[in-house]
Scaffold this motif. Structure first.
Motif, PDB file in Angstrom:
ATOM      1  N   UNK A  31       0.800  -1.212   0.000  1.00 41.70           N
ATOM      2  CA  UNK A  31       0.000   0.000   0.000  1.00 41.70           C
ATOM      3  C   UNK A  31       0.841   1.274   0.000  1.00 41.70           C
ATOM      4  N   UNK A  32       0.353   2.251  -0.764  1.00 43.80           N
ATOM      5  CA  UNK A  32       0.771   3.612  -0.528  1.00 43.80           C
ATOM      6  C   UNK A  32       0.153   4.024   0.819  1.00 43.80           C
ATOM      7  N   UNK A  33       0.874   4.847   1.551  1.00 47.89           N
ATOM      8  CA  UNK A  33       0.366   5.335   2.819  1.00 47.89           C
ATOM      9  C   UNK A  33       0.298   6.861   2.796  1.00 47.89           C
ATOM     10  N   UNK A  34      -0.713   7.381   3.467  1.00 47.95           N
ATOM     11  CA  UNK A  34      -0.869   8.830   3.475  1.00 47.95           C
ATOM     12  C   UNK A  34      -1.321   9.343   4.824  1.00 47.95           C
ATOM     13  N   UNK A  51       5.286   6.158  -1.123  1.00 48.04           N
ATOM     14  CA  UNK A  51       5.013   4.990  -1.957  1.00 48.04           C
ATOM     15  C   UNK A  51       5.347   3.700  -1.204  1.00 48.04           C
ATOM     16  N   UNK A  52       5.169   2.585  -1.898  1.00 46.40           N
ATOM     17  CA  UNK A  52       5.248   1.280  -1.230  1.00 46.40           C
ATOM     18  C   UNK A  52       6.625   1.003  -0.633  1.00 46.40           C
ATOM     19  N   UNK A  73       8.586  -0.870   6.681  1.00 48.52           N
ATOM     20  CA  UNK A  73       7.738  -1.992   6.264  1.00 48.52           C
ATOM     21  C   UNK A  73       7.904  -3.196   7.182  1.00 48.52           C
ATOM     22  N   UNK A  74       9.054  -3.344   7.789  1.00 45.98           N
ATOM     23  CA  UNK A  74       9.255  -4.442   8.724  1.00 45.98           C
ATOM     24  C   UNK A  74       8.400  -4.303   9.970  1.00 45.98           C
TER      25      UNK A  74
END
Length: 121
Positions: A31-34, A51-52, A73-74
């Motif tokens: 996912x993109x996160x915002x 971005x991812x 991401x981890x």
């Protein structure tokens, strides 16, 4: 994906805060996160996105140079480092996830509950 934002609070003008948004469920790195924010009577507005991989970031003009979005991401977590805070940054801040880059509320697929940020003068 489930999102939980934290880290809001009361800070003086010129101060800093770091917001965190922990994700659970589906693959976070897909996912993109915002981050978005909202004040009473106004629409939810875009603040920043990432971005991812974390290699691309996007900011609203109003926060560019003061806020930094990052992700781990981890740890399935996205952060918003907010520096040089101004009274107009006072809002409820929301994190959100989307399959593609989104800068508009309707483009986001998942939302967390907001966290209040208050900048006092």
């Amino acid at each position: 994906v489930q999102l939980q934002a934290s880290g809001g609070g009361l800070v003086q003008v010129g101060g800093s805060l770091r917001l965190s948004c922990a994700a659970s469920g589906s693959t976070f790195s897909s996912y993109f996160m915002g981050w978005f924010r909202q004040t009473p009577g106004k629409e939810r507005e875009f603040v920043a996105a990432i971005n991812r991989s974390g290699g691309g970031t996007y900011y609203a003009d109003s926060v560019k140079g003061r806020f930094t979005i990052s992700r781990d991401n981890g740890k399935k977590t996205v952060y918003l480092q907010m520096n040089s805070l101004k009274p107009e940054d006072t809002a409820v801040y929301y994190c959100a996830a989307s399959r593609w880059l989104g800068r508009v509320e309707t483009q986001m697929d998942y939302w967390g509950k907001g966290t209040q940020v208050t900048v006092s003068s």
